[in-house]
Scaffold this active site. Sequence first.
Site, PDB file in Angstrom:
ATOM      1  N   ASP A 231     -28.790 -32.929   7.343  1.00 26.71           N
ATOM      2  CA  ASP A 231     -29.055 -33.704   8.568  1.00 26.71           C
ATOM      3  C   ASP A 231     -29.567 -32.809   9.684  1.00 26.71           C
ATOM      4  OD1 ASP A 231     -28.931 -36.074  10.324  1.00 26.71           O
ATOM      5  OD2 ASP A 231     -27.450 -34.841  11.349  1.00 26.71           O
TER       6      ASP A 231
ATOM      7  N   LYS B  18     -22.698 -37.534   8.696  1.00 28.64           N
ATOM      8  CA  LYS B  18     -21.814 -36.667   9.504  1.00 28.64           C
ATOM      9  C   LYS B  18     -20.399 -37.240   9.573  1.00 28.64           C
ATOM     10  CE  LYS B  18     -24.800 -36.608  12.960  1.00 28.64           C
ATOM     11  NZ  LYS B  18     -26.218 -36.506  13.272  1.00 28.64           N
TER      12      LYS B  18
ATOM     13  N   HIS C 101     -17.482 -42.809  16.942  1.00 24.32           N
ATOM     14  CA  HIS C 101     -18.799 -42.209  17.164  1.00 24.32           C
ATOM     15  C   HIS C 101     -19.605 -43.125  18.072  1.00 24.32           C
ATOM     16  CE1 HIS C 101     -22.456 -39.945  16.306  1.00 24.32           C
ATOM     17  NE2 HIS C 101     -23.063 -41.112  16.279  1.00 24.32           N
TER      18      HIS C 101
ATOM     19  N   SER D  99     -28.258 -40.374   8.914  1.00 19.17           N
ATOM     20  CA  SER D  99     -27.951 -39.236   9.782  1.00 19.17           C
ATOM     21  C   SER D  99     -26.534 -39.370  10.367  1.00 19.17           C
ATOM     22  CB  SER D  99     -28.998 -39.173  10.905  1.00 19.17           C
ATOM     23  OG  SER D  99     -28.621 -38.271  11.897  1.00 19.17           O
TER      24      SER D  99
HETATM   25  N1  URA Z   1     -27.729 -39.914  16.265  1.00 15.05           N
HETATM   26  C1  URA Z   1     -27.743 -39.175  15.132  1.00 15.05           C
HETATM   27  O1  URA Z   1     -26.833 -38.416  14.874  1.00 15.05           O
HETATM   28  N2  URA Z   1     -28.767 -39.335  14.302  1.00 15.05           N
HETATM   29  C2  URA Z   1     -29.797 -40.179  14.532  1.00 15.05           C
HETATM   30  O2  URA Z   1     -30.694 -40.267  13.722  1.00 15.05           O
HETATM   31  C3  URA Z   1     -29.787 -40.923  15.727  1.00 15.05           C
HETATM   32  C4  URA Z   1     -28.733 -40.772  16.572  1.00 15.05           C
END
Ligand code: URA
Length: 433
Positions: free
Chosen positions: A161, A187, A82, A183
């Site tokens: 989220d 995910k 990520h 956040s």
């Molecule tokens: N990327 C995300 O998915 N969430 C955030 O809060 C900041 C960057």
Amino acid sequence: MRMYDIIYKKRKGCELSDDEIRFAVNGFTDGTIPDYQMSALAMAICFNSMTDRETATLTSAMAKSGDTVDLSEFGELSVDKHSTGGVGDKTTLIVAPIVAACGAKVAKMSGRGLGHTGGTVDKLESIKGYKTETTVEDFFKQTRDIGVSVIGQTGNMTPADKKLYALRDVTATVDSIPLIVSSIMSKKLAAGAKSIVLDVKVGSGAFMPDLESATVLAEKMVEIGKHCGRNMAALITNMDVPLGCAVGNSLEVIEAISVLKGETVGDLKEICLALSANMVALCYKISYEEAYAKALHALESGLAYNKFKEWIAYQGGDESWIDDTSLFPKAGFIYEVKAKESGWIKAMNTATIGNVSSLLGAGRVTKTDVIDFSAGIELNKKTGDFVNAGETLCTLYTNKEEVISNAEQLYLSSLTFSNMAVPKPDLIYKTII
Ligand code: URA
């Protein structure tokens, strides 16, 4: 339990209990807690932060707020990466086939671009025929068959989220470490991979403006991932300069293909090898050096390029475009931005360069904007390079002739020059494992 009391407690700087955090997340997800109360809690978290325990509970409540993917059939071999978001960041296109060519399983759900940063799904869709929407069954089958599958987010994953991020975006509550950690990690945990490598960007084009805050963010994400049974590593990398030389969807795909073909070296290749090596090291529990050698072999032997073609074809993409990238449609207007003065490029405002790319048609300002895949920028000079007055700084690609003049001005405003030599910036600041 009342949301009012939870907001009040956090406003006073007190620690919330696990039950209180779960009550807030579950109620917000099912709609019994309204947006205005959740916004107030987000603001209180911005001011008073959260302890590691509170952040972990928030992350896991958000991860469980919707569907989750179970990749346990791939054992230790499922791996994800990520990036916290950057300009010119096309690393997934290179890293996924390298890591799959090493035998690991990359079953990945990626996002679209918004604002100054691009998204992998948009880049892949610039390849004729490539389908980013598929069934979960096909996603698993493809991962079993060829070891790599990259699709858009499907089903009802992490709805907490989705709702909270939309609120944070309009209530000035994005840049809070516990909210960013929960956040991103919610995910990643819901997406199911056993090993996760994070690329935390720092600099003018990133969420994190300095190394110190990026380090705190990375350490907390690594800690939470480990606490939830995942193998974790995070690289902290430079986003004061766009990555590679292409910004914009098909331009970035073409650049990624040229790295896979062995035709392009430099920062992009280097960071992709570092990310791949960390992913392979986590999957196979081997040293970084051993994993790096495997990744380098996969890239330099052409195995990763073949894997990329296999992957693109599996998802409906036209392989002939990979062999011959001149088949990608060209923008109608191609314009070279020339240097007004001689000197070394001292700094580039990367977010501004991302905005230039959006202005040319490559990005979205709102979620519903339609992207022009052929639009974008080719960087001819980057930080640390010497430029003579009149030399080309970058090449703009667009189908909107009317934006070229503004795009040129904006691009020039993103650069700072020096009359003394400027060292090439570091690419990878540190690795946290
Ligand atoms: N990327 C995300 O998915 N969430 C955030 O809060 C900041 C960057």
